[in-house]
Scaffold this motif. Sequence first.
Motif, PDB file in Angstrom:
ATOM      1  N   ASN A   1       0.841  -1.187   0.000  1.00  0.00           N
ATOM      2  CA  ASN A   1       0.000   0.000   0.000  1.00  0.00           C
ATOM      3  C   ASN A   1       0.873   1.233   0.000  1.00  0.00           C
ATOM      4  N   GLY A   2       0.481   2.209  -0.794  1.00  0.00           N
ATOM      5  CA  GLY A   2       1.156   3.494  -0.794  1.00  0.00           C
ATOM      6  C   GLY A   2       2.275   3.577  -1.799  1.00  0.00           C
ATOM      7  N   TYR A   3       2.962   4.701  -1.725  1.00  0.00           N
ATOM      8  CA  TYR A   3       4.068   4.969  -2.629  1.00  0.00           C
ATOM      9  C   TYR A   3       5.029   5.920  -1.933  1.00  0.00           C
ATOM     10  N   GLY A   4       6.307   5.731  -2.182  1.00  0.00           N
ATOM     11  CA  GLY A   4       7.305   6.633  -1.610  1.00  0.00           C
ATOM     12  C   GLY A   4       7.584   6.310  -0.155  1.00  0.00           C
ATOM     13  N   VAL A   5       7.778   7.353   0.611  1.00  0.00           N
ATOM     14  CA  VAL A   5       8.177   7.222   2.009  1.00  0.00           C
ATOM     15  C   VAL A   5       7.183   6.400   2.813  1.00  0.00           C
ATOM     16  N   THR A   6       5.906   6.498   2.487  1.00  0.00           N
ATOM     17  CA  THR A   6       4.868   5.868   3.302  1.00  0.00           C
ATOM     18  C   THR A   6       4.454   4.473   2.821  1.00  0.00           C
ATOM     19  N   THR A   7       5.238   3.848   1.967  1.00  0.00           N
ATOM     20  CA  THR A   7       4.896   2.519   1.470  1.00  0.00           C
ATOM     21  C   THR A   7       4.938   1.491   2.597  1.00  0.00           C
ATOM     22  N   VAL A   8       3.957   0.598   2.594  1.00  0.00           N
ATOM     23  CA  VAL A   8       3.884  -0.455   3.603  1.00  0.00           C
ATOM     24  C   VAL A   8       3.568  -1.783   2.908  1.00  0.00           C
ATOM     25  N   ILE A   9       4.329  -2.815   3.244  1.00  0.00           N
ATOM     26  CA  ILE A   9       3.952  -4.170   2.854  1.00  0.00           C
ATOM     27  C   ILE A   9       3.415  -4.826   4.118  1.00  0.00           C
ATOM     28  N   TYR A  10       2.232  -5.408   3.996  1.00  0.00           N
ATOM     29  CA  TYR A  10       1.615  -6.008   5.169  1.00  0.00           C
ATOM     30  C   TYR A  10       0.961  -7.334   4.816  1.00  0.00           C
ATOM     31  N   LYS A  11       0.704  -8.112   5.850  1.00  0.00           N
ATOM     32  CA  LYS A  11       0.001  -9.386   5.702  1.00  0.00           C
ATOM     33  C   LYS A  11      -1.306  -9.272   6.470  1.00  0.00           C
ATOM     34  N   LYS A  12      -2.370  -9.664   5.815  1.00  0.00           N
ATOM     35  CA  LYS A  12      -3.696  -9.662   6.426  1.00  0.00           C
ATOM     36  C   LYS A  12      -3.788 -10.877   7.340  1.00  0.00           C
ATOM     37  N   VAL A  13      -3.838 -10.643   8.653  1.00  0.00           N
ATOM     38  CA  VAL A  13      -3.913 -11.726   9.630  1.00  0.00           C
ATOM     39  C   VAL A  13      -5.351 -12.213   9.753  1.00  0.00           C
ATOM     40  N   ASP A  14      -6.264 -11.281   9.866  1.00  0.00           N
ATOM     41  CA  ASP A  14      -7.687 -11.565   9.848  1.00  0.00           C
ATOM     42  C   ASP A  14      -8.380 -10.285   9.362  1.00  0.00           C
ATOM     43  N   PRO A  15      -9.701 -10.303   9.173  1.00  0.00           N
ATOM     44  CA  PRO A  15     -10.361  -9.119   8.619  1.00  0.00           C
ATOM     45  C   PRO A  15     -10.138  -7.824   9.400  1.00  0.00           C
ATOM     46  N   LYS A  16      -9.808  -7.925  10.680  1.00  0.00           N
ATOM     47  CA  LYS A  16      -9.639  -6.727  11.501  1.00  0.00           C
ATOM     48  C   LYS A  16      -8.182  -6.407  11.815  1.00  0.00           C
TER      49      LYS A  16
ATOM     50  N   ARG B   1      14.628  -1.716  -1.370  1.00  0.00           N
ATOM     51  CA  ARG B   1      14.197  -0.593  -0.541  1.00  0.00           C
ATOM     52  C   ARG B   1      15.353   0.355  -0.294  1.00  0.00           C
ATOM     53  N   GLU B   2      15.060   1.648  -0.311  1.00  0.00           N
ATOM     54  CA  GLU B   2      16.046   2.667   0.038  1.00  0.00           C
ATOM     55  C   GLU B   2      15.612   3.324   1.337  1.00  0.00           C
ATOM     56  N   VAL B   3      16.530   3.377   2.280  1.00  0.00           N
ATOM     57  CA  VAL B   3      16.237   4.008   3.567  1.00  0.00           C
ATOM     58  C   VAL B   3      16.799   5.423   3.518  1.00  0.00           C
ATOM     59  N   THR B   4      15.911   6.376   3.327  1.00  0.00           N
ATOM     60  CA  THR B   4      16.295   7.783   3.225  1.00  0.00           C
ATOM     61  C   THR B   4      16.094   8.480   4.569  1.00  0.00           C
ATOM     62  N   LYS B   5      16.552   9.701   4.665  1.00  0.00           N
ATOM     63  CA  LYS B   5      16.327  10.492   5.877  1.00  0.00           C
ATOM     64  C   LYS B   5      14.837  10.663   6.133  1.00  0.00           C
ATOM     65  N   GLU B   6      14.075  10.849   5.042  1.00  0.00           N
ATOM     66  CA  GLU B   6      12.631  11.028   5.184  1.00  0.00           C
ATOM     67  C   GLU B   6      11.972   9.776   5.758  1.00  0.00           C
ATOM     68  N   VAL B   7      12.429   8.611   5.294  1.00  0.00           N
ATOM     69  CA  VAL B   7      11.875   7.347   5.804  1.00  0.00           C
ATOM     70  C   VAL B   7      12.193   7.217   7.289  1.00  0.00           C
ATOM     71  N   LYS B   8      13.441   7.494   7.643  1.00  0.00           N
ATOM     72  CA  LYS B   8      13.830   7.399   9.058  1.00  0.00           C
ATOM     73  C   LYS B   8      13.006   8.344   9.917  1.00  0.00           C
ATOM     74  N   ALA B   9      12.790   9.567   9.437  1.00  0.00           N
ATOM     75  CA  ALA B   9      12.016  10.548  10.198  1.00  0.00           C
ATOM     76  C   ALA B   9      10.553  10.123  10.313  1.00  0.00           C
ATOM     77  N   PHE B  10       9.981   9.614   9.235  1.00  0.00           N
ATOM     78  CA  PHE B  10       8.569   9.252   9.215  1.00  0.00           C
ATOM     79  C   PHE B  10       8.267   8.079  10.143  1.00  0.00           C
ATOM     80  N   PHE B  11       9.128   7.060  10.122  1.00  0.00           N
ATOM     81  CA  PHE B  11       8.863   5.837  10.883  1.00  0.00           C
ATOM     82  C   PHE B  11       9.686   5.713  12.158  1.00  0.00           C
ATOM     83  N   ASN B  12      10.419   6.730  12.534  1.00  0.00           N
ATOM     84  CA  ASN B  12      11.343   6.640  13.655  1.00  0.00           C
ATOM     85  C   ASN B  12      10.708   6.126  14.935  1.00  0.00           C
ATOM     86  N   ASP B  13       9.491   6.538  15.237  1.00  0.00           N
ATOM     87  CA  ASP B  13       8.839   6.120  16.480  1.00  0.00           C
ATOM     88  C   ASP B  13       7.959   4.890  16.309  1.00  0.00           C
TER      89      ASP B  13
END
Length: 145
Positions: free
Chosen positions: A36-51, A75-87
């Motif tokens: 899901n998404g594009y750029g800094v906010t891209t996420v690959i996820y696995k659907k565990v259950d509907p919720k 994947r490229e780990v940029t400063k923006e990625v580190k800042a966005f997901f740091n916490d």
Amino acid sequence: MKKIIRFYLSLSLIMTGTFGCSLDYDRNLGDGYFINGYGVTTVIYKKVDPKQDDEILLGEIVDYSFDDNFILIYREVTKEVKAFFNDHSRYEIMRGGDTIQYWIINKKKNIIIGPLHKDVYLLKCKELSVSNNIQLKNIKSNVVP
């Protein structure tokens, strides 16, 4: 008259860029895996259950490809990625030390391998018998209209 034409031309280009070519999408990679998404906010996820979704990989996914057995990721780990997901609690686990990372997800066994350097990634693909038909493609070219 020329100003009006320029205005509408500019407006149409902006609207096409904003709405017509949006790359914020949810793509099914098979076996419950999604991107899901594009750029800094891209996420690959696995659907565990509907919720519930289990986030697998976060950040600037530049290239990826998949088949029935594997998902390959560059994947490229940029400063923006580190800042966005740091916490983000999951991001700490997948941080790795390098800014360029390769990942392999074995969908059938639910195994995530990475981050890897390119040479190790290529060896691992061979070791796992990843099909030569699955080649990394830029995320923009993987968009389904």
